[in-house]
Design an enzyme around this catalytic site. Structure first.
Site, PDB file in Angstrom:
ATOM      1  N   CYS A  57     131.396 -42.093 -17.126  1.00 52.00           N
ATOM      2  CA  CYS A  57     132.564 -41.271 -17.497  1.00 52.00           C
ATOM      3  C   CYS A  57     132.989 -41.472 -18.953  1.00 52.00           C
ATOM      4  CB  CYS A  57     133.731 -41.546 -16.570  1.00 52.00           C
ATOM      5  SG  CYS A  57     133.378 -41.094 -14.874  1.00 52.00           S
TER       6      CYS A  57
ATOM      7  N   HIS B 286     140.011 -38.547 -20.543  1.00 52.16           N
ATOM      8  CA  HIS B 286     139.077 -38.336 -19.436  1.00 52.16           C
ATOM      9  C   HIS B 286     139.890 -37.925 -18.220  1.00 52.16           C
ATOM     10  CE1 HIS B 286     136.075 -38.765 -16.457  1.00 52.16           C
ATOM     11  NE2 HIS B 286     136.509 -39.917 -15.979  1.00 52.16           N
TER      12      HIS B 286
ATOM     13  N   ASN C 219     136.985 -34.777 -11.345  1.00 53.36           N
ATOM     14  CA  ASN C 219     136.399 -35.690 -12.327  1.00 53.36           C
ATOM     15  C   ASN C 219     134.956 -35.251 -12.597  1.00 53.36           C
ATOM     16  OD1 ASN C 219     135.225 -37.805 -13.729  1.00 53.36           O
ATOM     17  ND2 ASN C 219     136.113 -39.411 -12.454  1.00 53.36           N
TER      18      ASN C 219
HETATM   19  O1  UT7 Z   1     136.114 -41.664 -13.826  1.00 51.72           O
HETATM   20  C1  UT7 Z   1     135.658 -42.906 -13.460  1.00 51.72           C
HETATM   21  C2  UT7 Z   1     136.744 -43.779 -13.179  1.00 51.72           C
HETATM   22  N1  UT7 Z   1     137.268 -43.569 -11.846  1.00 51.72           N
HETATM   23  C3  UT7 Z   1     138.543 -43.546 -11.672  1.00 51.72           C
HETATM   24  O2  UT7 Z   1     139.280 -43.573 -12.622  1.00 51.72           O
HETATM   25  C4  UT7 Z   1     139.082 -43.554 -10.262  1.00 51.72           C
HETATM   26  C5  UT7 Z   1     140.114 -44.632 -10.167  1.00 51.72           C
HETATM   27  N2  UT7 Z   1     140.756 -44.705  -8.890  1.00 51.72           N
HETATM   28  C6  UT7 Z   1     141.539 -43.736  -8.377  1.00 51.72           C
HETATM   29  O3  UT7 Z   1     141.686 -42.677  -8.945  1.00 51.72           O
HETATM   30  C7  UT7 Z   1     142.276 -44.034  -7.107  1.00 51.72           C
HETATM   31  O4  UT7 Z   1     142.178 -45.409  -6.813  1.00 51.72           O
HETATM   32  C8  UT7 Z   1     141.762 -43.221  -5.912  1.00 51.72           C
HETATM   33  C9  UT7 Z   1     142.172 -41.755  -6.065  1.00 51.72           C
HETATM   34  C10 UT7 Z   1     140.274 -43.318  -5.778  1.00 51.72           C
HETATM   35  C11 UT7 Z   1     142.423 -43.733  -4.612  1.00 51.72           C
HETATM   36  O5  UT7 Z   1     143.833 -43.700  -4.726  1.00 51.72           O
HETATM   37  P1  UT7 Z   1     144.693 -44.978  -4.349  1.00 51.72           P
HETATM   38  O6  UT7 Z   1     146.103 -44.598  -4.482  1.00 51.72           O
HETATM   39  O7  UT7 Z   1     144.188 -46.131  -5.175  1.00 51.72           O
HETATM   40  O8  UT7 Z   1     144.386 -45.154  -2.823  1.00 51.72           O
HETATM   41  P2  UT7 Z   1     143.721 -46.401  -2.084  1.00 51.72           P
HETATM   42  O9  UT7 Z   1     142.289 -46.536  -2.455  1.00 51.72           O
HETATM   43  O10 UT7 Z   1     144.622 -47.566  -2.246  1.00 51.72           O
HETATM   44  O11 UT7 Z   1     143.800 -45.899  -0.579  1.00 51.72           O
HETATM   45  C12 UT7 Z   1     145.052 -45.717   0.102  1.00 51.72           C
HETATM   46  C13 UT7 Z   1     144.754 -45.187   1.496  1.00 51.72           C
HETATM   47  C14 UT7 Z   1     143.661 -45.989   2.212  1.00 51.72           C
HETATM   48  O12 UT7 Z   1     144.006 -46.107   3.560  1.00 51.72           O
HETATM   49  P3  UT7 Z   1     144.611 -47.490   4.112  1.00 51.72           P
HETATM   50  O13 UT7 Z   1     143.577 -48.533   3.788  1.00 51.72           O
HETATM   51  O14 UT7 Z   1     145.892 -47.685   3.340  1.00 51.72           O
HETATM   52  O15 UT7 Z   1     144.783 -47.198   5.548  1.00 51.72           O
HETATM   53  C15 UT7 Z   1     142.454 -45.100   2.093  1.00 51.72           C
HETATM   54  O16 UT7 Z   1     141.514 -45.285   3.134  1.00 51.72           O
HETATM   55  O17 UT7 Z   1     144.281 -43.852   1.419  1.00 51.72           O
HETATM   56  C16 UT7 Z   1     143.078 -43.728   2.183  1.00 51.72           C
HETATM   57  N3  UT7 Z   1     142.239 -42.689   1.599  1.00 51.72           N
HETATM   58  C17 UT7 Z   1     142.353 -41.386   1.917  1.00 51.72           C
HETATM   59  N4  UT7 Z   1     143.162 -40.736   2.780  1.00 51.72           N
HETATM   60  C18 UT7 Z   1     143.012 -39.406   2.876  1.00 51.72           C
HETATM   61  C19 UT7 Z   1     141.268 -42.833   0.677  1.00 51.72           C
HETATM   62  N5  UT7 Z   1     140.728 -41.632   0.386  1.00 51.72           N
HETATM   63  C20 UT7 Z   1     141.380 -40.732   1.158  1.00 51.72           C
HETATM   64  C21 UT7 Z   1     141.283 -39.336   1.300  1.00 51.72           C
HETATM   65  N6  UT7 Z   1     142.119 -38.719   2.155  1.00 51.72           N
HETATM   66  N7  UT7 Z   1     140.391 -38.591   0.612  1.00 51.72           N
END
Ligand code: UT7
Length: 325
Positions: free
Chosen positions: A115, A252, A282
């Protein structure tokens, strides 16, 4: 003092025809539009058609940039193409683009920093121009990340999209001051000890397969805001400027919360930040030139505006560029 600057003279982009709204993922995944929008800001993304290659996307974006610059493909003497989703292991997607553009001279190569690819490509192109190795460089970010998604993994497959953007840089004389047009400073960094928080589980020498993307999103998120803000500040400092001098931040486009938190950390208000993540998702190395081109077509940038771009991705690799439009 007269110096050579790499000045942007044309910008373009291309998005594949197929638009996929968040709601489509609800058909087979335990996810919903509300979660995706609230956590990422993403509403839709584009996916390449079967048989549509990264070089095809790059070609359309390059034609758009060439038209914007008012030049011919033959006027370009180098192509630097950032991608993590090349058409083939080799030859480079850049040489495939070169052939599609009908160029039989100059040189073309790929560069891979996931990225952060476009920040690395701009820095490389700038160095080539300043060193007198090339006069006009087509810098491209092009990706088909839909090819490396695990469609059963809701934590990753809803985040990415396909697309391409291109920027043409030309060697022009500047006065050596911060008022010069073109690239004024670059900051690149990486730390391979974080290889395992964002990677693809395949590769030529390891599995002989392409693999699918794996990410510990929360971990990447934690690094993103701090590293992007500090890199942006470093690049501005190198140029002898501050965040107050910035007209537009072109970040980005991974996650709206990362974009907002980074802007806040740098003390830049969101009305100075170009945001396209809602429509593209992304697109990895393509996201910055895509956002630049969309903003340019909307008449957002004026000549002499000061742009700051920053990106982070797998590696981890990250970086920032300061340029005067
Ligand atoms: O470009 C390269 C660099 N990449 C990035 O910059 C991505 C960086 N990370 C992010 O953008 C975020 O961390 C994400 C969008 C990937 C995830 O958001 P988050 O607020 O960090 O959520 P999380 O990973 O802490 O997950 C929270 C909850 C989890 O459930 P539990 O464990 O709390 O029960 C996940 O399983 O949300 C759940 N979850 C979803 N729920 C519905 C994860 N993906 C989904 C989904 N739909 N698609």
């Amino acid at each position: 003092m007269s110096v050579i600057r790499a000045v942007p003279i044309g910008v373009g982009h291309y998005l594949p025809a197929r638009v996929v709204e968040n709601a489509e993922f609800e058909k087979w995944l335990d996810t919903d539009d509300a979660w995706i929008q609230a956590r990422t800001g993403i509403q839709r993304r584009h996916f390449a058609a079967d048989g549509e290659l990264t070089s095809d996307l790059a070609y359309e974006a390059a034609l758009d940039a060439i038209k914007d610059a008012g030049i011919e493909a033959a006027d370009i003497d180098a192509i630097v193409l950032a991608t993590s989703t090349p058409d083939q292991t080799f030859p480079s997607t850049a040489t495939k683009l070169q052939a599609k553009l009908g160029m039989t001279s100059g040189f073309a190569f790929d560069l891979q920093a996931v990225c952060a690819g476009f920040a690395y490509a701009l820095t490389t192109a700038n160095a080539l121009i300043v060193a007198g190795q090339a006069k006009r460089i087509l810098v491209v970010g092009a990706e088909t990340f839909s090819r490396i998604m695990d469609w059963k993994d809701r934590t990753t497959c809803v985040l990415f999209g396909d697309g391409a953007g291109a920027l043409i840089l030309e060697a022009q004389e500047g006065d050596g001051t911060t008022k010069d047009r073109g690239i004024l400073s670059c900051d690149l960094q990486s730390d391979g000890t974080y290889n395992d928080i964002l990677y693809v589980d395949g590769g030529v020498s390891s599995t002989q397969t392409a693999g699918v993307l794996k990410m510990q999103g929360r971990e990447v998120f934690k690094h993103a805001v701090t590293k992007l803000a500090s890199s942006g500040e470093t690049a501005l400092k190198k140029a002898g400027l501050t965040a107050d001098d910035v007209t537009w931040v072109v970040p980005h486009q991974a996650n709206l919360r990362i974009i907002k938190n980074t802007a806040q950390k740098m003390g830049v208000s969101m009305d100075k930040v170009v945001v396209t993540v809602q429509d593209h998702g992304n697109t990895s190395a393509a996201s910055i030139p895509l956002a630049m081109s969309v903003a340019n077509k909307a008449g957002t940038f004026k000549r002499n505006d000061l742009l700051l771009t920053e990106a982070i991705g797998g590696g981890l690799a990250w970086g920032s560029i300061v340029m005067r439009w």
